[in-house]
Design an enzyme around this catalytic site. Structure first.
Site, mmCIF file in Angstrom:
data_model
loop_
_atom_site.group_PDB
_atom_site.id
_atom_site.type_symbol
_atom_site.label_atom_id
_atom_site.label_comp_id
_atom_site.label_asym_id
_atom_site.label_seq_id
_atom_site.Cartn_x
_atom_site.Cartn_y
_atom_site.Cartn_z
ATOM 1 N N GLU A 165 10.087 -27.886 -81.365
ATOM 2 C CA GLU A 165 8.811 -27.279 -80.553
ATOM 3 C C GLU A 165 9.297 -27.106 -79.218
ATOM 4 O O GLU A 165 8.762 -27.505 -78.235
ATOM 5 C CB GLU A 165 7.647 -28.299 -80.723
ATOM 6 N N GLU A 366 7.549 -30.589 -90.054
ATOM 7 C CA GLU A 366 6.578 -31.575 -89.921
ATOM 8 C C GLU A 366 5.355 -31.042 -90.166
ATOM 9 O O GLU A 366 4.956 -29.849 -90.333
ATOM 10 C CB GLU A 366 6.432 -31.718 -88.286
HETATM 11 C C1 BG6 Z 1 4.660 -32.575 -83.017
HETATM 12 C C2 BG6 Z 1 5.898 -33.427 -82.312
HETATM 13 O O1 BG6 Z 1 4.258 -31.794 -82.239
HETATM 14 O O2 BG6 Z 1 3.518 -33.565 -83.170
HETATM 15 C C3 BG6 Z 1 5.925 -34.827 -82.361
HETATM 16 O O3 BG6 Z 1 6.979 -32.799 -82.470
HETATM 17 C C4 BG6 Z 1 4.525 -35.401 -82.220
HETATM 18 O O4 BG6 Z 1 6.651 -35.422 -81.326
HETATM 19 C C5 BG6 Z 1 3.619 -34.914 -83.369
HETATM 20 O O5 BG6 Z 1 4.616 -36.762 -82.212
HETATM 21 C C6 BG6 Z 1 2.273 -35.414 -83.347
HETATM 22 O O6 BG6 Z 1 1.739 -35.052 -82.178
HETATM 23 P P1 BG6 Z 1 0.915 -36.347 -81.241
HETATM 24 O O7 BG6 Z 1 0.715 -35.791 -79.604
HETATM 25 O O8 BG6 Z 1 -0.033 -36.728 -82.054
HETATM 26 O O9 BG6 Z 1 1.900 -37.655 -81.135
#
Ligand code: BG6
Length: 471
Positions: A165, A366
């Site tokens: 990202e 993801e």
């Molecule tokens: C993604 C990232 O955007 O979302 C992760 O690659 C992140 O590092 C995940 O933890 C979830 O977002 P958050 O801010 O709820 O942890």
């Protein structure tokens, strides 16, 4: 209704080094370590990244859990601040090499293919102090670090990612004050974005040179795509959504796949004197670089309209000069994170990759759902009954499966995340894992979703989907 994925489909989870390993034995601080030391109050319940999910100490057991769930793939990242002893010279820490080699070897021994990512928001503080991604010295040192990683672990690891990202540190550090150093300066952000792309290109070109005779070695970049839906068909709203897409999605997507910056974006930035410092040699480096596959992190789309009021030019320029967010009344949200849930957008992304990005092989790198206070879903056996997560996954898989049936070249699905992990600012507020983590003793317990995924894999990748869920 039943859907089915191919027998060689990749099932797994993604996590990052800084969010899972903890900072045990690390010789350098990243911006996240430093930020926590300076401002503990910025982190949920004052929890910092020092222990994280204790994977530094428990990876062997964690890999056994992954294998017991039949997962065939995984992603994590190397922490630059761990691998390198001296950030400015690039001198390697041999203890860190031992750690990562053992970690990656254990995964391989269990038949788990690991995508190793090189940068997951964790800029070494020493480099941030000289401007982070705005400084070309960072680009040079990153290329050296990447080359070292390929040489140190290339015999074990076949699949690599340059960045996770890359747009997020630009948003977080240079626009919206989510992350240290919380600067608001769009021009600097654009320079940082450009330099990130250059660093990516350099790493990719070095990679292809090192492995030119080994086609099993592949490299990608992982982008969080947030397609912009205009409020309606009015030309001004369509234009606003297009600009949002150019700045946040196509800036990286087009460059990393097609080797070129979108001309409309270049014109837009030039009209505001926002273009970064660059030269023709760098552009040639970017043009030459190509990724072998793409990672797509998908959580939510964006909803966009044209500005309702004129932008005040006396204010610091921001991307929002050209658009405004729009609250779609039908929006379904995950209240714990505030993010929209819109599984059908995954189909839109998949078809866009098929039609506009050479149908490049790609993976959902993801997708997932963070939920607060999951303990309230514990059953008598102390297992979290996360049926909401199972439904969330099923909905996304339905749309992904449809796109694959229609020819999109997606070869896998990784959930964020394996075990509840530390998050930037939110720390352990929202839990994403298919394995729960007890913060008092670092014990692990597989959630219902983990067993559900195992069942899917054991059932030849077939999934029963309730029609009501996807109508
Ligand atoms: C993604 C990232 O955007 O979302 C992760 O690659 C992140 O590092 C995940 O933890 C979830 O977002 P958050 O801010 O709820 O942890």
């Amino acid at each position: 209704m039943k859907i089915k994925f191919s027998n060689d489909f990749w099932w797994g989870t993604a996590i990052s080094g800084p969010q899972s390993e903890g900072s045990f034995e690390k010789k350098n601080d990243s911006i996240m370590d430093y930020w926590f030391k300076q401002n503990k109050e910025d982190f949920y319940n004052f929890v910092g990244p020092s222990v994280a999910s204790d994977m530094f100490n428990q990876y062997e057991n964690d890999i056994k859990i992954m294998a017991s769930l039949k997962l065939n793939s995984y992603r994590t990242s190397i922490q630059w601040t761990r691998l390198v002893k001296n950030i400015m010279t690039g001198e390697i820490d041999e203890k860190a090499v031992e750690f990562y080699r053992d970690y990656f070897t254990k995964l391989k021994e269990k038949g788990i293919v690991t995508i190793v990512n090189l940068f997951h928001f964790d800029m070494p503080i020493e480099l941030e102090n000289i401007g982070g991604w705005t400084n070309k010295k960072t680009v040079k040192l990153y290329a050296q670090y990447a080359e070292n990683c390929f040489k140190l672990f290339g015999d074990i690891i076949s699949h690599w990612a340059t960045f996770n990202e890359p747009v997020v540190p630009i948003e977080g550090c240079y626009l919206y004050k989510w992350y240290y150093p919380k600067i608001v300066d769009f021009k600097k952000g654009i320079q940082a974005g450009y330099n990130t792309i250059l660093a990516h290109a350099k790493a990719v070109n070095i990679f292809h040179k090192i492995f030119e005779n080994d086609k099993s070695k592949k490299i990608c970049s992982i982008l969080n795509l947030t397609p912009a839906y205009p409020k309606d068909n009015k030309p001004e709203n369509i234009e606003a959504a297009e600009i949002r897409d150019l700045i946040f999605n196509k800036s990286f997507l087009d460059t990393m796949i097609k080797g070129e910056f979108p001309s409309k974006l270049v014109k837009l930035f030039a009209s505001e004197d926002l273009l970064p410092e660059y030269d023709s040699e760098e552009l040639a480096e970017i043009k030459k670089s190509y990724i072998d596959f793409l990672g797509v992190n998908y959580y939510q789309p964006s909803r966009i309209q044209s500005r309702l009021t004129k932008w005040n030019d006396k204010k610091e320029i921001m991307p929002e000069k050209w658009f405004e967010n729009y609250e779609w009344p039908e929006k379904r949200i995950n209240p714990h994170r505030g993010w929209e849930i819109h599984p059908k957008t995954l189909y839109k992304i998949a078809i866009d990759i098929r039609d506009n990005y050479n149908n490049i092989p790609w993976i959902v790198s993801e997708n997932g759902m963070g939920v607060e206070n999951e303990d309230k879903f514990l059953n008598k056996e102390n297992q979290i009954q996360d049926d909401y997560r199972i439904d969330f996954i099923k909905e996304h898989l339905y749309w992904l499966n449809k796109a694959i049936d229609e020819g999109s070249n997606c070869f896998g699905y990784h959930l964020w995340t394996f075990i509840d992990c530390w998050s930037w600012g939110n720390a352990y507020k929202n839990r994403y894992g298919i394995v729960s983590l007890d913060l008092l003793n670092n014990k692990r317990k597989i959630k219902k979703s983990g067993y559900w995924l195992k069942e899917v894999i054991e059932n030849s990748n077939e999934i029963e989907i309730d029609e009501d869920l996807v109508k």
